[in-house]
Scaffold this motif. Structure first.
Motif, PDB file in Angstrom:
ATOM      1  N   ALA A 109      -4.247   7.148 -15.222  1.00  0.00           N
ATOM      2  CA  ALA A 109      -5.656   7.194 -14.824  1.00  0.00           C
ATOM      3  C   ALA A 109      -6.071   8.630 -14.515  1.00  0.00           C
ATOM      4  O   ALA A 109      -7.120   9.098 -14.936  1.00  0.00           O
ATOM      5  N   PHE A 110      -5.218   9.335 -13.747  1.00  0.00           N
ATOM      6  CA  PHE A 110      -5.425  10.749 -13.468  1.00  0.00           C
ATOM      7  C   PHE A 110      -4.163  11.483 -13.896  1.00  0.00           C
ATOM      8  O   PHE A 110      -3.241  10.867 -14.426  1.00  0.00           O
ATOM      9  N   ASP A 111      -4.095  12.790 -13.644  1.00  0.00           N
ATOM     10  CA  ASP A 111      -2.882  13.516 -14.038  1.00  0.00           C
ATOM     11  C   ASP A 111      -2.322  14.325 -12.877  1.00  0.00           C
ATOM     12  O   ASP A 111      -1.642  15.310 -13.067  1.00  0.00           O
ATOM     13  N   SER A 112      -2.642  13.891 -11.663  1.00  0.00           N
ATOM     14  CA  SER A 112      -2.265  14.682 -10.511  1.00  0.00           C
ATOM     15  C   SER A 112      -2.168  13.781  -9.288  1.00  0.00           C
ATOM     16  O   SER A 112      -2.674  12.668  -9.303  1.00  0.00           O
ATOM     17  N   PHE A 113      -1.496  14.277  -8.229  1.00  0.00           N
ATOM     18  CA  PHE A 113      -1.308  13.460  -7.030  1.00  0.00           C
ATOM     19  C   PHE A 113      -2.188  13.973  -5.899  1.00  0.00           C
ATOM     20  O   PHE A 113      -2.169  15.159  -5.588  1.00  0.00           O
TER      21      PHE A 113
ATOM     22  N   GLU B 146       0.837  -1.202   0.000  1.00  0.00           N
ATOM     23  CA  GLU B 146       0.000   0.000   0.000  1.00  0.00           C
ATOM     24  C   GLU B 146       0.880   1.264   0.000  1.00  0.00           C
ATOM     25  O   GLU B 146       0.674   2.172  -0.801  1.00  0.00           O
ATOM     26  N   GLY B 147       1.879   1.272   0.881  1.00  0.00           N
ATOM     27  CA  GLY B 147       2.752   2.444   0.971  1.00  0.00           C
ATOM     28  C   GLY B 147       3.635   2.590  -0.256  1.00  0.00           C
ATOM     29  O   GLY B 147       3.906   3.710  -0.719  1.00  0.00           O
ATOM     30  N   ILE B 148       4.098   1.469  -0.793  1.00  0.00           N
ATOM     31  CA  ILE B 148       4.958   1.519  -1.977  1.00  0.00           C
ATOM     32  C   ILE B 148       4.172   2.080  -3.162  1.00  0.00           C
ATOM     33  O   ILE B 148       4.709   2.834  -3.979  1.00  0.00           O
ATOM     34  N   MET B 149       2.880   1.748  -3.244  1.00  0.00           N
ATOM     35  CA  MET B 149       2.060   2.324  -4.317  1.00  0.00           C
ATOM     36  C   MET B 149       1.932   3.837  -4.147  1.00  0.00           C
ATOM     37  O   MET B 149       1.973   4.587  -5.128  1.00  0.00           O
ATOM     38  N   VAL B 150       1.780   4.288  -2.902  1.00  0.00           N
ATOM     39  CA  VAL B 150       1.702   5.733  -2.650  1.00  0.00           C
ATOM     40  C   VAL B 150       3.009   6.401  -3.092  1.00  0.00           C
ATOM     41  O   VAL B 150       3.000   7.415  -3.799  1.00  0.00           O
ATOM     42  N   ALA B 151       4.128   5.789  -2.692  1.00  0.00           N
ATOM     43  CA  ALA B 151       5.436   6.364  -3.040  1.00  0.00           C
ATOM     44  C   ALA B 151       5.626   6.383  -4.553  1.00  0.00           C
ATOM     45  O   ALA B 151       6.115   7.371  -5.112  1.00  0.00           O
ATOM     46  N   GLY B 152       5.234   5.314  -5.227  1.00  0.00           N
ATOM     47  CA  GLY B 152       5.371   5.255  -6.676  1.00  0.00           C
ATOM     48  C   GLY B 152       4.493   6.292  -7.363  1.00  0.00           C
ATOM     49  O   GLY B 152       4.912   6.939  -8.325  1.00  0.00           O
ATOM     50  N   ALA B 153       3.274   6.449  -6.851  1.00  0.00           N
ATOM     51  CA  ALA B 153       2.349   7.426  -7.428  1.00  0.00           C
ATOM     52  C   ALA B 153       2.964   8.820  -7.374  1.00  0.00           C
ATOM     53  O   ALA B 153       2.924   9.575  -8.342  1.00  0.00           O
ATOM     54  N   PHE B 154       3.567   9.137  -6.232  1.00  0.00           N
ATOM     55  CA  PHE B 154       4.150  10.466  -6.083  1.00  0.00           C
ATOM     56  C   PHE B 154       5.439  10.605  -6.890  1.00  0.00           C
ATOM     57  O   PHE B 154       5.638  11.596  -7.598  1.00  0.00           O
ATOM     58  N   ALA B 155       6.315   9.607  -6.800  1.00  0.00           N
ATOM     59  CA  ALA B 155       7.639   9.716  -7.428  1.00  0.00           C
ATOM     60  C   ALA B 155       7.519   9.886  -8.941  1.00  0.00           C
ATOM     61  O   ALA B 155       8.171  10.766  -9.529  1.00  0.00           O
ATOM     62  N   GLY B 156       6.686   9.056  -9.581  1.00  0.00           N
ATOM     63  CA  GLY B 156       6.545   9.148 -11.031  1.00  0.00           C
ATOM     64  C   GLY B 156       5.981  10.503 -11.452  1.00  0.00           C
ATOM     65  O   GLY B 156       6.496  11.168 -12.347  1.00  0.00           O
ATOM     66  N   TRP B 157       4.942  10.917 -10.729  1.00  0.00           N
ATOM     67  CA  TRP B 157       4.273  12.178 -11.048  1.00  0.00           C
ATOM     68  C   TRP B 157       5.216  13.363 -10.826  1.00  0.00           C
ATOM     69  O   TRP B 157       5.310  14.278 -11.636  1.00  0.00           O
ATOM     70  N   MET B 158       5.957  13.307  -9.698  1.00  0.00           N
ATOM     71  CA  MET B 158       6.874  14.403  -9.363  1.00  0.00           C
ATOM     72  C   MET B 158       7.978  14.520 -10.394  1.00  0.00           C
ATOM     73  O   MET B 158       8.382  15.621 -10.784  1.00  0.00           O
ATOM     74  N   ALA B 159       8.471  13.351 -10.850  1.00  0.00           N
ATOM     75  CA  ALA B 159       9.547  13.364 -11.847  1.00  0.00           C
ATOM     76  C   ALA B 159       9.058  14.057 -13.120  1.00  0.00           C
ATOM     77  O   ALA B 159       9.739  14.927 -13.668  1.00  0.00           O
ATOM     78  N   VAL B 160       7.864  13.685 -13.569  1.00  0.00           N
ATOM     79  CA  VAL B 160       7.322  14.288 -14.795  1.00  0.00           C
ATOM     80  C   VAL B 160       7.050  15.768 -14.566  1.00  0.00           C
ATOM     81  O   VAL B 160       7.333  16.611 -15.420  1.00  0.00           O
ATOM     82  N   TYR B 161       6.529  16.096 -13.392  1.00  0.00           N
ATOM     83  CA  TYR B 161       6.237  17.496 -13.069  1.00  0.00           C
ATOM     84  C   TYR B 161       7.512  18.330 -13.084  1.00  0.00           C
ATOM     85  O   TYR B 161       7.509  19.485 -13.481  1.00  0.00           O
ATOM     86  N   SER B 162       8.653  17.717 -12.681  1.00  0.00           N
ATOM     87  CA  SER B 162       9.900  18.490 -12.700  1.00  0.00           C
ATOM     88  C   SER B 162      10.595  18.407 -14.052  1.00  0.00           C
ATOM     89  O   SER B 162      11.739  18.849 -14.166  1.00  0.00           O
ATOM     90  N   GLY B 163       9.950  17.828 -15.053  1.00  0.00           N
ATOM     91  CA  GLY B 163      10.471  18.009 -16.406  1.00  0.00           C
ATOM     92  C   GLY B 163      10.978  16.778 -17.127  1.00  0.00           C
ATOM     93  O   GLY B 163      11.434  16.884 -18.268  1.00  0.00           O
ATOM     94  N   THR B 164      10.935  15.607 -16.514  1.00  0.00           N
ATOM     95  CA  THR B 164      11.409  14.434 -17.250  1.00  0.00           C
ATOM     96  C   THR B 164      10.300  13.936 -18.180  1.00  0.00           C
ATOM     97  O   THR B 164       9.151  14.382 -18.103  1.00  0.00           O
ATOM     98  N   GLY B 165      10.657  13.000 -19.057  1.00  0.00           N
ATOM     99  CA  GLY B 165       9.657  12.386 -19.928  1.00  0.00           C
ATOM    100  C   GLY B 165       8.800  11.422 -19.132  1.00  0.00           C
ATOM    101  O   GLY B 165       9.126  11.086 -17.993  1.00  0.00           O
TER     102      GLY B 165
END
Lengths: 349, 314
Positions: B219-223, B44-63
């Motif tokens: 599924a969504f575009d935000s955290f 459960e926690g790893i999914m939360v971390a993954g949700a944030f990490a992927g989104w944050m990376a894209v938000y800071s400019g990666t592909g």
């Protein structure tokens, strides 16, 4: 590498790993505080002062510790028998639910009759909620970790449904909130003028009762035996499934008292944010206490202190309160490792 | 019958596959861990971390794909923590798993507050867009449901096939399954049970984090806080429901998601207005418990699940 049991652990062996675990937790928290641009020393100072620095702070900590003692006991009792009740959150709301159902005027009794009735019915409600996963485990072999976890979500939605339906307070301005308890259903303060209610005394009493059950009763012995080795316990003639069900009833009842005490002692009505995860935090409390019922009281005070302290630290230093949750999770993981290292030596192959 | 009509709309099945996608990743991840003998309640926690990490990376400019990789990497780090404590040190998998969930969730929220201190509503990213596979997407009903999804969803299906082949057709897969069934036999072959189990948990946790990342990147575009909302626990039930087999777990996830998609649609029908919406929201959780009960009789649990292995013992 492999692990080798230590026959006669020295004093240093017993004390050093837990001390290192605590130290490492502090280091991790300091690094995180620095990442937030704060001075770690002042952060810890603020946490300590916020938790224990004044009479107000101390009472706040004791108040916050009260539900954690109940949920901590619930976890400690169950985990001792290796029954993994992760559903204290649902059982807490079950207790709270019965408290508002019976305490808002249905029973127009004086406190002396009403409060014990609320206690009994809360315990029964919590026990009933955990009875279902317990029976699924003993009858069908369904793992209780998943069922109790899923029950937390189901039960919270159930409460939400009631709060928007039959239990909704007509004077609640549209908020999903139950009616207020009548005065006779409120837990009085321990000392006049001080914000600490009788729920705290009930929590301490419960810890002693559980301690006596565990050390002085047949049930306590049976619960320990089942936890240590199910096959051996069954071989010795202990009815394992019955013991597991009894454990579940006890554990669920304890968690429900957290809900009762929060509603009757603090909030006076039921809302969906009654518990900021007391059920889950109880697991940390129980583990830090090494599942000892009296240790639960100490651990609950420690954990409550960190939460209360972090709240006031966060306002003053601008470090997010989640620092407290990280510290507790780190302390939990490091502590279980440390306890293991007091009894085993790591040997290289 | 409105409900029957719903079952024959392409949008319903498209939604079911979309809802299933994060579950497929995370269920597959949990399945790998458990096949090697480790229950991973960190899911459960790893999914939360993954949700944030992927989104944050894209938000800071990666592909987008770099974001997926970042999420996977973060998940693997938590997997490394989990497996270090549970495998060589043999600590309780229940306690460590819950501890990892707490640690991953709270450090994610901490990082979110530090990274975006001033925002009231979380910013959006340019998420994965649907990609229509030529020809196949023209098939009625199946086309829009299966072949007009985002590339992230296609990856989920590819991964199921890869995991199935690796588990059942390669020596590595045999070693992983044996580590969960009979670790002593694995050790007797001169293989390291510790390495196999740790590897399985690290890779499995990476998949769980990708499941979380699907939520914020496809599924969504935000955290949002609490956006995983018990999906991890549902995936643990899905592993049991799928009898620890990737193909069956895939079917279970789709079935489950179809049911979820159905309850959302039934809420909007005349039947839905009769009942409180919470009844529908509890359905996925109740369904998980029912599935566990139904499967419990004939579940082929890995024999050494949750049994630590200490070489030289016994």
């Amino acid at each position: 590498m492999r692990l080798e049991p230590i026959k006669n652990p020295s004093l240093a062996r017993n004390l050093l790993p837990p001390a290192l675990a605590l130290g490492a937790t502090v280091v991790i928290a300091s690094l995180l505080a620095m990442a937030a641009g704060a001075n770690p020393f002042s952060v810890f100072g603020l946490i300590l002062r916020g938790a224990f620095g004044s009479q107000f702070a101390l009472l706040e900590t004791l108040n916050r510790a009260t539900p954690l003692i109940f949920t901590g006991l619930a976890a400690a009792v169950a985990f001792r028998a290796k029954f993994w009740n992760i559903g204290a959150e649902a059982q807490l709301y079950a207790g709270a639910l019965l408290t508002v159902m019976l305490g808002t005027g249905v029973l127009p009794w004086p406190s002396i009759a009403l409060l014990p009735t609320l206690v009994v019915f809360s315990i029964l409600a919590g026990a009933f909620v955990l009875l279902i996963p317990a029976l699924l485990k003993t009858r069908f072999g369904v793992d209780e970790v998943v069922t109790t976890l899923l029950f937390n979500f189901i039960f919270l939605l159930f409460i939400s449904m009631l709060l928007e339906g039959p239990l909704k307070d007509p004077m609640g301005m549209g908020w999903p909130k139950s009616a207020r308890l009548i005065d006779e259903a409120r837990l009085p303060r321990l000392v006049d003028g001080l914000r600490l209610h009788w729920g705290f005394a009930l929590a301490i009493l419960s810890a002693f009762v559980i301690w006596i059950i565990q050390t002085r009763s047949t049930l306590g012995y049976e619960m320990r035996a089942v936890g240590l080795n199910k096959q051996a316990a069954a071989f010795a003639g202990i009815p394992v499934n019955l013991v597991l069900v009894k454990t579940a009833l006890l554990s669920g009842g304890l968690a429900a008292l957290a809900g009762f005490s929060e509603v009757a002692g603090v909030k006076a009505s039921l809302t969906l944010d009654l518990s900021p995860g007391f059920g889950y935090t109880g697991i940390i409390v129980a583990m830090l206490a090494l599942l000892h019922p009296l240790g639960v009281v100490v651990a609950a005070l420690f954990v409550a202190g960190i939460f209360v302290g972090a709240d006031s630290m966060s306002r003053a230093a601008g470090v997010p309160t989640y620092l407290a949750d990280i510290m507790l999770a780190a302390a939990l993981l490091l502590m279980v490792l440390a306890i293991m290292l007091t009894r085993f030596r790591v040997v290289r192959d | 019958m409105e409900i029957i009509d719903i079952l024959f709309t392409a949008s319903f099945w498209a939604a079911a596959i979309r809802i299933a996608s994060p579950l497929i990743f995370a269920t597959l991840g949990e399945l790998i861990c458990e096949r090697a003998g480790v229950l991973n309640l960190g899911i459960e926690g790893i999914m939360v971390a993954g949700a944030f990490a992927g989104w944050m990376a894209v938000y800071s400019g990666t592909g987008l794909w770099v974001g997926v990789a970042v999420a996977m990497l973060v998940g693997m780090l938590f997997g490394l923590l989990h497996s270090t404590l549970t495998v060589p040190f043999g600590l309780s998998q229940h306690v460590v798993g819950l501890g990892v969930t707490l640690l991953a969730t709270s450090s994610t929220y901490y990082a979110y507050r530090l990274a975006l201190p001033e925002v009231t509503s979380p910013p959006k990213i340019e998420a994965f867009q649907a990609f229509e596979i030529p020809i196949l997407s023209d098939i009625p009903l199946i086309g829009p449901a299966l072949f007009s999804q985002t590339p992230f969803t296609y990856l989920a299906f590819v991964l199921v096939a890869v995991v199935a082949v690796v588990l059942y057709r390669t020596p590595l897969g045999l070693a992983v399954r044996a580590a969960g069934e009979n670790p002593a036999a694995v050790a007797a072959q001169g293989l390291s049970v510790t390495a196999i189990r740790m590897g399985a948990v690290v890779v499995g946790s990476g998949f769980m984090a990708m499941g979380g990342a699907f939520l914020t990147m496809s599924a969504f575009d935000s955290f949002f806080f609490e956006m995983v909302n018990g999906r991890g626990w549902i995936c643990i039930a899905l592993v049991v429901f799928g009898s620890w087999r990737p193909g069956k777990a895939l079917l279970g996830a789709i079935l489950f998601a179809a049911f979820d998609a159905l309850q959302i649609r039934v809420q909007q029908t005349s039947l839905g207005s009769l009942l409180p919406y919470q009844i529908f929201l509890t359905m996925p959780y109740i369904l998980s418990i029912v599935a566990l009960v139904l499967m419990s009789r004939r579940a082929e649990v890995p024999a050494a699940l949750m049994v630590p292995f200490n070489k030289g013992e016994r």
